[in-house]
Design a protein around this motif. Structure first.
Motif, short mmCIF file in Angstrom:
data_model
loop_
_atom_site.label_atom_id
_atom_site.label_comp_id
_atom_site.label_asym_id
_atom_site.label_seq_id
_atom_site.Cartn_x
_atom_site.Cartn_y
_atom_site.Cartn_z
N PHE A 50 0.45 -1.73 -0.01
CA PHE A 50 -0.08 0.33 -0.03
C PHE A 50 1.18 1.49 0.02
O PHE A 50 2.04 1.54 0.30
CB PHE A 50 -0.31 -0.14 1.11
N GLN A 51 0.04 2.27 -0.58
CA GLN A 51 0.78 3.50 -0.54
C GLN A 51 0.02 4.96 -0.21
O GLN A 51 -0.86 4.63 -1.40
CB GLN A 51 1.71 3.30 -1.98
N VAL A 52 0.10 5.67 0.25
CA VAL A 52 -0.52 6.83 0.40
C VAL A 52 -0.76 7.99 -0.68
O VAL A 52 0.92 8.63 -0.71
CB VAL A 52 -0.43 7.61 1.79
N LEU A 53 -0.84 7.98 -1.38
CA LEU A 53 -0.79 8.98 -3.07
C LEU A 53 -0.86 10.56 -2.32
O LEU A 53 -0.43 11.31 -3.16
CB LEU A 53 -1.36 8.73 -4.30
N SER A 54 -1.74 10.58 -1.71
CA SER A 54 -1.96 12.55 -1.46
C SER A 54 -2.85 12.25 -0.53
O SER A 54 -3.45 11.47 0.03
CB SER A 54 -2.51 13.06 -2.94
N GLY A 55 -2.42 13.52 0.48
CA GLY A 55 -3.64 13.86 1.82
C GLY A 55 -2.24 14.02 2.77
O GLY A 55 -2.26 13.31 2.88
N GLY A 56 -3.07 15.58 3.37
CA GLY A 56 -1.58 15.71 4.83
C GLY A 56 -0.81 15.42 4.05
O GLY A 56 0.09 15.63 3.38
N ASN A 57 -0.22 14.36 5.57
CA ASN A 57 1.39 14.33 5.69
C ASN A 57 1.55 12.66 4.46
O ASN A 57 2.72 12.45 4.57
CB ASN A 57 2.04 13.58 6.52
N ASN A 58 0.57 12.71 3.63
CA ASN A 58 1.03 11.16 3.03
C ASN A 58 0.91 10.12 3.84
O ASN A 58 2.29 9.06 3.79
CB ASN A 58 1.90 11.32 2.24
N GLY A 97 -7.09 3.26 8.36
CA GLY A 97 -7.46 4.07 9.47
C GLY A 97 -6.81 5.92 9.13
O GLY A 97 -5.58 5.71 9.37
N ASN A 98 -7.17 6.62 9.20
CA ASN A 98 -7.38 7.78 8.54
C ASN A 98 -8.11 9.00 10.47
O ASN A 98 -8.60 9.89 10.28
CB ASN A 98 -7.71 8.83 7.62
N GLU A 99 -8.23 8.04 11.26
CA GLU A 99 -9.07 9.05 12.18
C GLU A 99 -8.25 9.98 13.21
O GLU A 99 -8.35 11.26 13.68
CB GLU A 99 -9.80 7.92 13.10
N PHE A 100 -7.11 10.10 13.09
CA PHE A 100 -5.50 11.15 13.45
C PHE A 100 -6.38 11.91 12.73
O PHE A 100 -5.73 13.43 13.54
CB PHE A 100 -4.41 10.12 13.69
N SER A 101 -6.55 12.13 11.40
CA SER A 101 -6.75 13.23 10.78
C SER A 101 -7.65 13.86 11.03
O SER A 101 -8.62 13.60 10.46
CB SER A 101 -6.26 12.84 9.02
N THR A 102 -7.19 15.29 11.01
CA THR A 102 -8.57 16.02 10.97
C THR A 102 -9.17 16.91 10.45
O THR A 102 -10.55 17.55 9.86
CB THR A 102 -8.74 16.93 12.59
N PHE A 103 -8.22 17.23 8.95
CA PHE A 103 -9.14 17.95 7.87
C PHE A 103 -8.05 17.45 6.59
O PHE A 103 -8.79 17.62 5.76
CB PHE A 103 -7.78 19.12 8.30
N SER A 104 -7.70 16.11 6.86
CA SER A 104 -7.40 15.74 5.06
C SER A 104 -7.55 14.64 5.38
O SER A 104 -7.53 13.73 5.39
CB SER A 104 -5.48 15.89 5.07
N ASN A 105 -8.16 14.32 3.87
CA ASN A 105 -8.70 12.96 3.14
C ASN A 105 -7.02 12.38 2.08
O ASN A 105 -6.29 13.47 1.59
CB ASN A 105 -9.36 13.19 2.12
#
Length: 203
Positions: A50-58, A97-105
């Motif tokens: 898996f890899q985070v492509l975009s959003g917040g600090n990736n 899980g992206n529960e720690f992110s408040t603003f970023s998808n």
């Protein structure tokens, strides 16, 4: 004739290989999580990438579970690859899980490969498994094709990530340039108004 027979055996080997692959690209919303479930048989070899492509600090949280047992867990990871062998048959869950992110998808790429051909071979002195040349060649080609497919996926991900960054940078430059043009027009109109006020008659 030998080459034809080798081609037929290779075609059968590739066609009836019990390896399944799944690729997904999806969004995980802020303060949200996304899980995927797969029924896996014992002794199967599993590869997860898996890899985070975009959003917040990736970064994103990732967990693999089998019923209530946690197989592996990663916290705030950008990219990772994990291989394991299924110990118990049943439903396996792959959760992001992206529960720690408040603003970023987060936009996430997920790859799941399952090879159900892992078997144990009894190591008897009188009965040793010997692969023929064609079988060894077929297995080598199969592994090479999987490696090539993995490299192509990696290139596509890097290209997608670079394209998204270029589009984001282009948008920022466009907005800044547009703001500069609007400011120049406003300043020019203000200067013309001030200059005209100098020559305006007071009477």
């Amino acid at each position: 004739m030998k080459f034809f027979l080798a081609f037929v055996i290779l075609f059968i080997f590739v066609s009836f290989s019990s390896c399944s692959e799944n690729e997904l690209t999806f969004f995980v919303g802020k303060k949200d999580s996304q899980c995927f479930h797969e029924e896996l048989k014992a002794k199967s070899a599993v590869e997860v990438d898996f890899q985070v492509l975009s959003g917040g600090n990736n970064d994103i949280d990732f967990t693999i579970t089998n019923h209530d047992r946690v197989i592996v867990s990663f916290t705030k990871t950008t990219t990772n690859t994990y291989n394991f062998e299924v110990l118990t048959s049943g439903r396996h869950s792959f959760c992001f899980g992206n529960e720690f992110s408040t603003f970023s998808n987060k936009l996430v790429y997920f790859y799941l490969g399952v090879d159900a051909e892992v078997t144990e071979v009894a190591k008897d002195d009188e009965n040793v498994l010997q692969l023929t040349y064609i079988e060894s060649l077929s297995s080598s080609i199969h592994d090479s094709l999987n490696s090539i497919a993995g490299e192509q996926t990696s290139f596509r991900l890097r290209e997608s990530k670079g394209r998204r960054f270029a589009e984001f940078l282009h948008f920022r430059v466009f907005v800044w340039s547009l703001a500069q043009i609007i400011m120049m027009i406003i300043i020019s109109m203000l200067q013309v108004y001030i200059l005209r006020s100098f020559f305006r008659s007071k009477y």
